[in-house]
Write a protein that holds these residues in place. Sequence first.
Motif, PDB file in Angstrom:
ATOM      1  N   UNK A   1       0.846  -1.201   0.000  1.00  0.00           N
ATOM      2  CA  UNK A   1       0.000   0.000   0.000  1.00  0.00           C
ATOM      3  C   UNK A   1       0.881   1.250   0.000  1.00  0.00           C
ATOM      4  N   UNK A   2       0.628   2.165  -0.899  1.00  0.00           N
ATOM      5  CA  UNK A   2       1.364   3.420  -0.977  1.00  0.00           C
ATOM      6  C   UNK A   2       0.661   4.484  -0.122  1.00  0.00           C
TER       7      UNK A   2
ATOM      8  N   UNK B   1       5.722   3.299   1.790  1.00  0.00           N
ATOM      9  CA  UNK B   1       5.162   2.055   1.248  1.00  0.00           C
ATOM     10  C   UNK B   1       4.969   1.066   2.396  1.00  0.00           C
ATOM     11  N   UNK B   2       3.726   0.633   2.619  1.00  0.00           N
ATOM     12  CA  UNK B   2       3.401  -0.321   3.687  1.00  0.00           C
ATOM     13  C   UNK B   2       3.190  -1.701   3.068  1.00  0.00           C
ATOM     14  N   UNK B   3       4.023  -2.686   3.482  1.00  0.00           N
ATOM     15  CA  UNK B   3       3.935  -4.050   2.959  1.00  0.00           C
ATOM     16  C   UNK B   3       3.585  -4.999   4.100  1.00  0.00           C
ATOM     17  N   UNK B   4       2.624  -5.822   3.858  1.00  0.00           N
ATOM     18  CA  UNK B   4       2.269  -6.850   4.843  1.00  0.00           C
ATOM     19  C   UNK B   4       1.795  -8.104   4.113  1.00  0.00           C
ATOM     20  N   UNK B   5       1.733  -9.214   4.843  1.00  0.00           N
ATOM     21  CA  UNK B   5       1.295 -10.495   4.279  1.00  0.00           C
ATOM     22  C   UNK B   5      -0.051 -10.875   4.868  1.00  0.00           C
ATOM     23  N   UNK B   6      -0.831 -11.600   4.096  1.00  0.00           N
ATOM     24  CA  UNK B   6      -2.113 -12.131   4.545  1.00  0.00           C
ATOM     25  C   UNK B   6      -2.528 -13.213   3.563  1.00  0.00           C
ATOM     26  N   UNK B   7      -3.712 -13.782   3.749  1.00  0.00           N
ATOM     27  CA  UNK B   7      -4.208 -14.790   2.826  1.00  0.00           C
ATOM     28  C   UNK B   7      -4.921 -14.115   1.662  1.00  0.00           C
TER      29      UNK B   7
ATOM     30  N   UNK C   1       0.114  15.709  -4.645  1.00  0.00           N
ATOM     31  CA  UNK C   1       0.455  14.737  -3.607  1.00  0.00           C
ATOM     32  C   UNK C   1       1.400  13.679  -4.184  1.00  0.00           C
ATOM     33  N   UNK C   2       2.284  13.205  -3.340  1.00  0.00           N
ATOM     34  CA  UNK C   2       3.247  12.173  -3.764  1.00  0.00           C
ATOM     35  C   UNK C   2       3.282  11.050  -2.727  1.00  0.00           C
ATOM     36  N   UNK C   3       3.606   9.795  -3.181  1.00  0.00           N
ATOM     37  CA  UNK C   3       3.776   8.693  -2.211  1.00  0.00           C
ATOM     38  C   UNK C   3       5.018   8.932  -1.355  1.00  0.00           C
ATOM     39  N   UNK C   4       4.836   8.844  -0.057  1.00  0.00           N
ATOM     40  CA  UNK C   4       5.954   9.080   0.865  1.00  0.00           C
ATOM     41  C   UNK C   4       6.308   7.823   1.679  1.00  0.00           C
TER      42      UNK C   4
END
Length: 282
Positions: A82-83, A99-105, A94-97
Motif C-alpha cells: 500500500x502506498x 510504502x506499507x507491505x504486509x502479508x495475509x491470505x 500529492x506524492x507517495x511518501x
Amino acid sequence: MNNSNFNQTGGYPLTTERLQELVTGYKIFNAFGSIAGNYTIISGCELVGNTVKDGFIFIDGELLEFKSAVVTPTSTVVIVETQIIRQFENITIQKPVYTYRHATFGTAEISWLWSSFIRPFETKLIQNTFNSFTTLVNNLEKQVNDLQNKLSPIEQKLSTIAEGAEVNVQSDWSVTDILSPAYIKNKIDLSSPFLRKSVFNIGNVGSSGNVNDTKMTVSFPSVGTSNYMVLGALRGRSAFWNDDNDVFWTYGNEQSTSFEIFLREIVANTQDLKFYYVLIPL
C-alpha cells in the motif's frame, strides 16, 4: 551496527538523506529472519478456531507483518503493498511518501501455500537438543558394539562352513567312510551289550523212551567275567515241531569260559534241538 546521533547542539542537519539512513538501518533486521529460514513463522500467527491471528513471517529474505485472516487447507499467502500519499508544502500535488507491505491470505500471481510455513523451535533449546542427540548417538553406538560382539562369534562359526556344504544330508548308519557326508560319528556299537553271541548244538534231550533231565556244559573262549546273564531260545526242526516243543530249560554255574544248561522234556520224544544264546554282562 550503524548509528545516528540526533542529540547534538548547533542545529542538526535533518535532511532527507538522514531519514534515508534510518530506513537503511532498520532494514538490517531482515537478516534475523534467515536464522529461522525461509517460509517460517517468526512470531504470533496462532490458530484460533479457523483464523490465523496477527504475527510476523519471513519470505525470501524479508520480514513481514502478517495480518489476521481466515484459513483453509488450500490458503495461500500473498504480499499486499500500500502506498501512503501526502501533500507536499511547496507544490499542490500529492506524492507517495511511504510504502506499507504486509502479508495475509489471498490470491495473486505470486503466492505461497500457508501449509509450507513452519514455526522453528527456539534457539535456546538447541543445546538441550544437541545434548539429547549426543546421548542418543552414544546409546546407539553402545548397542551397535554389543550387537557386533554377539555377531562376531556367529560370523566366525559361519566362516568355517565350506562353500557348497550340504543343506540336508541323509545320514546312513551303514556308511563307514568318515569323509562321507552321510557318515554318523560316535555311533553306538549294537554288539556292545553282548559278551558273546553263539549257537550250541543240543540234539536229543534224555535217552530214548524215557522222560528225564539233561545237563550240558556250553563252553566258549573266555569272556573275562562270570557275571553275566544268559538269554537264549531253543530252535527245533520245522518238520518235527510236535516233538521238539516238549522241552523247557534253565541255566546256571556261570564261568568266564562256560555255563551249564539244564533241560527237561515233558514227553519222551526224540528231539534235534539247537540253543541260540547271547551273554549280557551284569
